[in-house]
Design a protein around this motif. Structure first.
Motif, PDB file in Angstrom:
ATOM      1  N   LEU A  16       0.831  -1.196   0.000  1.00  0.00           N
ATOM      2  CA  LEU A  16       0.000   0.000   0.000  1.00  0.00           C
ATOM      3  C   LEU A  16       0.871   1.254   0.000  1.00  0.00           C
ATOM      4  O   LEU A  16       1.929   1.298   0.634  1.00  0.00           O
ATOM      5  CB  LEU A  16      -0.908   0.016   1.224  1.00  0.00           C
ATOM      6  N   ILE A  17       0.407   2.270  -0.720  1.00  0.00           N
ATOM      7  CA  ILE A  17       1.124   3.538  -0.800  1.00  0.00           C
ATOM      8  C   ILE A  17       0.356   4.571   0.023  1.00  0.00           C
ATOM      9  O   ILE A  17      -0.864   4.706  -0.119  1.00  0.00           O
ATOM     10  CB  ILE A  17       1.260   4.001  -2.258  1.00  0.00           C
ATOM     11  N   HIS A  18       1.068   5.290   0.859  1.00  0.00           N
ATOM     12  CA  HIS A  18       0.437   6.277   1.728  1.00  0.00           C
ATOM     13  C   HIS A  18       0.629   7.665   1.120  1.00  0.00           C
ATOM     14  O   HIS A  18       1.699   8.262   1.203  1.00  0.00           O
ATOM     15  CB  HIS A  18       1.036   6.185   3.129  1.00  0.00           C
ATOM     16  N   TYR A  19      -0.442   8.160   0.500  1.00  0.00           N
ATOM     17  CA  TYR A  19      -0.387   9.446  -0.186  1.00  0.00           C
ATOM     18  C   TYR A  19      -0.742  10.580   0.776  1.00  0.00           C
ATOM     19  O   TYR A  19      -1.604  10.415   1.650  1.00  0.00           O
ATOM     20  CB  TYR A  19      -1.368   9.459  -1.363  1.00  0.00           C
ATOM     21  N   PRO A  20      -0.113  11.736   0.612  1.00  0.00           N
ATOM     22  CA  PRO A  20      -0.455  12.884   1.455  1.00  0.00           C
ATOM     23  C   PRO A  20      -1.824  13.425   1.091  1.00  0.00           C
ATOM     24  O   PRO A  20      -2.332  13.180  -0.019  1.00  0.00           O
ATOM     25  CB  PRO A  20       0.643  13.903   1.125  1.00  0.00           C
ATOM     26  N   PRO A  21      -2.472  14.150   1.987  1.00  0.00           N
ATOM     27  CA  PRO A  21      -3.805  14.703   1.705  1.00  0.00           C
ATOM     28  C   PRO A  21      -3.849  15.530   0.418  1.00  0.00           C
ATOM     29  O   PRO A  21      -4.841  15.483  -0.312  1.00  0.00           O
ATOM     30  CB  PRO A  21      -4.091  15.560   2.937  1.00  0.00           C
ATOM     31  N   GLU A  22      -2.791  16.288   0.140  1.00  0.00           N
ATOM     32  CA  GLU A  22      -2.773  17.100  -1.077  1.00  0.00           C
ATOM     33  C   GLU A  22      -2.875  16.233  -2.326  1.00  0.00           C
ATOM     34  O   GLU A  22      -3.544  16.590  -3.296  1.00  0.00           O
ATOM     35  CB  GLU A  22      -1.494  17.936  -1.125  1.00  0.00           C
ATOM     36  N   GLY A  23      -2.216  15.064  -2.313  1.00  0.00           N
ATOM     37  CA  GLY A  23      -2.288  14.159  -3.450  1.00  0.00           C
ATOM     38  C   GLY A  23      -3.691  13.614  -3.656  1.00  0.00           C
ATOM     39  O   GLY A  23      -4.194  13.536  -4.775  1.00  0.00           O
ATOM     40  N   ASN A  24      -4.339  13.225  -2.554  1.00  0.00           N
ATOM     41  CA  ASN A  24      -5.705  12.724  -2.657  1.00  0.00           C
ATOM     42  C   ASN A  24      -6.665  13.805  -3.141  1.00  0.00           C
ATOM     43  O   ASN A  24      -7.599  13.524  -3.907  1.00  0.00           O
ATOM     44  CB  ASN A  24      -6.166  12.175  -1.303  1.00  0.00           C
ATOM     45  N   GLN A  25      -6.440  15.057  -2.724  1.00  0.00           N
ATOM     46  CA  GLN A  25      -7.286  16.149  -3.186  1.00  0.00           C
ATOM     47  C   GLN A  25      -7.092  16.389  -4.674  1.00  0.00           C
ATOM     48  O   GLN A  25      -8.051  16.675  -5.409  1.00  0.00           O
ATOM     49  CB  GLN A  25      -6.970  17.427  -2.404  1.00  0.00           C
ATOM     50  N   THR A  26      -5.858  16.262  -5.146  1.00  0.00           N
ATOM     51  CA  THR A  26      -5.602  16.410  -6.576  1.00  0.00           C
ATOM     52  C   THR A  26      -6.334  15.340  -7.363  1.00  0.00           C
ATOM     53  O   THR A  26      -6.945  15.615  -8.397  1.00  0.00           O
ATOM     54  CB  THR A  26      -4.087  16.344  -6.855  1.00  0.00           C
ATOM     55  N   TRP A  27      -6.278  14.102  -6.883  1.00  0.00           N
ATOM     56  CA  TRP A  27      -7.024  13.018  -7.548  1.00  0.00           C
ATOM     57  C   TRP A  27      -8.515  13.350  -7.590  1.00  0.00           C
ATOM     58  O   TRP A  27      -9.153  13.217  -8.636  1.00  0.00           O
ATOM     59  CB  TRP A  27      -6.815  11.684  -6.825  1.00  0.00           C
ATOM     60  N   ALA A  28      -9.065  13.782  -6.471  1.00  0.00           N
ATOM     61  CA  ALA A  28     -10.502  14.087  -6.396  1.00  0.00           C
ATOM     62  C   ALA A  28     -10.873  15.184  -7.382  1.00  0.00           C
ATOM     63  O   ALA A  28     -11.910  15.105  -8.061  1.00  0.00           O
ATOM     64  CB  ALA A  28     -10.884  14.488  -4.974  1.00  0.00           C
ATOM     65  N   THR A  29     -10.033  16.207  -7.501  1.00  0.00           N
ATOM     66  CA  THR A  29     -10.297  17.309  -8.435  1.00  0.00           C
ATOM     67  C   THR A  29     -10.249  16.822  -9.876  1.00  0.00           C
ATOM     68  O   THR A  29     -11.150  17.118 -10.673  1.00  0.00           O
ATOM     69  CB  THR A  29      -9.265  18.433  -8.219  1.00  0.00           C
ATOM     70  N   LEU A  30      -9.200  16.091 -10.228  1.00  0.00           N
ATOM     71  CA  LEU A  30      -9.051  15.579 -11.585  1.00  0.00           C
ATOM     72  C   LEU A  30     -10.173  14.601 -11.936  1.00  0.00           C
ATOM     73  O   LEU A  30     -10.749  14.658 -13.027  1.00  0.00           O
ATOM     74  CB  LEU A  30      -7.694  14.881 -11.744  1.00  0.00           C
ATOM     75  N   TYR A  31     -10.474  13.725 -10.998  1.00  0.00           N
ATOM     76  CA  TYR A  31     -11.486  12.696 -11.257  1.00  0.00           C
ATOM     77  C   TYR A  31     -12.858  13.327 -11.503  1.00  0.00           C
ATOM     78  O   TYR A  31     -13.566  12.961 -12.446  1.00  0.00           O
ATOM     79  CB  TYR A  31     -11.551  11.719 -10.078  1.00  0.00           C
ATOM     80  N   ALA A  32     -13.223  14.299 -10.672  1.00  0.00           N
ATOM     81  CA  ALA A  32     -14.544  14.932 -10.803  1.00  0.00           C
ATOM     82  C   ALA A  32     -14.683  15.655 -12.135  1.00  0.00           C
ATOM     83  O   ALA A  32     -15.694  15.526 -12.826  1.00  0.00           O
ATOM     84  CB  ALA A  32     -14.777  15.892  -9.643  1.00  0.00           C
ATOM     85  N   ARG A  33     -13.681  16.412 -12.521  1.00  0.00           N
ATOM     86  CA  ARG A  33     -13.817  17.189 -13.751  1.00  0.00           C
ATOM     87  C   ARG A  33     -13.739  16.307 -14.990  1.00  0.00           C
ATOM     88  O   ARG A  33     -14.447  16.546 -15.964  1.00  0.00           O
ATOM     89  CB  ARG A  33     -12.792  18.315 -13.787  1.00  0.00           C
ATOM     90  N   GLN A  34     -12.897  15.252 -14.958  1.00  0.00           N
ATOM     91  CA  GLN A  34     -12.823  14.389 -16.145  1.00  0.00           C
ATOM     92  C   GLN A  34     -14.074  13.524 -16.284  1.00  0.00           C
ATOM     93  O   GLN A  34     -14.511  13.244 -17.406  1.00  0.00           O
ATOM     94  CB  GLN A  34     -11.579  13.509 -16.101  1.00  0.00           C
TER      95      GLN A  34
END
Length: 268
Positions: A16-34
């Motif tokens: 498992l990879i432990h991503y920082p909160p900023e990384g997860n927020q970036t994923w959420a932003t990219l995922y929602a708009r795409q």
């Protein structure tokens, strides 16, 4: 602003990879708009694939989880790799039904464009269609053929991959739609590739694609359009290495872009 230098994030002992909160927020932003964009501009098979995989909407998915889901469709999985890997490593993984995927995600300052393929590009752009058998089988067979080719042939052979798996369009009952991972992980190119009157859109011809230079750091000036995903798998029976020899004899087309030296080598 200088380009950010990305580094792989190593998994723990459980994979498992432990991503920082900023990384997860970036994923959420990219995922929602795409997700909003692909409903309109992607082919239905891609949209269906997103639903079948069941990506996390608010955090970066784990490689082990994506592998577990993909295995239930066509036996594929994902493998953590650095951003760009040698062609031999890339095609070796495809020949083993493993799609290479980086472990890092772009920083917010580079939200709209990143030269290196990050985890959003790999997971969101490529994994949905690995649920589709003709697409997945093409990737598998293409990996084996490219791995068996001479190293000097792989660079030009990769053009087939570039103009299909990365930047391909498909004709549907609703008009032209995108299926390439390089398109569908990009906010700007998702729209541009389908509706802009600037680029050329040409019926897919593998020999023509093999004669077409490309650049990795620009919006594409030309897209090849397939009629169905069976067009991809049928390429294998046409002997890509034989087509490569024919394309080489005919010579490359003139680039449709400014030539700025040799593009970075590696595979997406």
């Amino acid at each position: 602003m200088a380009r950010h230098i990305y580094k792989s994030i190593e998994p723990d002992s459980q994979g498992l990879i432990h991503y920082p909160p900023e990384g997860n927020q970036t994923w959420a932003t990219l995922y929602a708009r795409q997700c909003r964009l692909v409903e309109q501009y992607a082919c239905q098979e891609f949209v269906d694939g997103i639903k079948q995989i069941g990506f996390s909407v608010d955090r970066i998915p784990q490689h082990v989880d994506i592998t577990r889901r993909l295995e239930t469709f066509n036996g594929w999985g994902v493998r953590q790799v650095p951003a760009l890997i040698p062609a031999s490593d890339f095609f070796t993984l495809l020949s083993k039904k493993c799609f290479p995927a980086a472990s890092f995600i772009r920083i917010p300052e580079e939200l709209d464009y990143i030269m290196e393929p990050d985890i959003f590009h790999e997971f969101f752009g490529h994994c949905p269609l690995l649920t589709l058998k003709p697409y997945a089988d093409f990737m598998f067979e293409f990996g084996k053929i490219a791995l068996a080719a001479k190293p000097k042939d792989r660079v030009q052979l990769f053009r087939l991959f570039w103009f299909t798996v990365e930047f391909g369009l498909i004709q549907t009952k609703d008009g032209v739609r995108a299926y390439g991972g390089g398109i569908l992980s990009s906010k700007e190119e998702t729209v541009y590739s389908v509706i802009s009157d600037i680029p050329k859109r040409i019926p897919f011809d593998p020999i023509a694609a093999l004669r077409t230079p490309f650049r990795i750091d620009i919006i594409q000036p030309l897209y090849y359009v397939i009629n169905s995903f069976d067009d991809l798998f049928n390429l294998i029976s046409r002997d890509p290495l034989k087509m490569l020899a024919e394309a080489r004899e005919l010579g490359d087309f003139a680039p449709l872009f400014e030539v700025k030296g040799k593009a970075p080598e590696g595979c997406c």
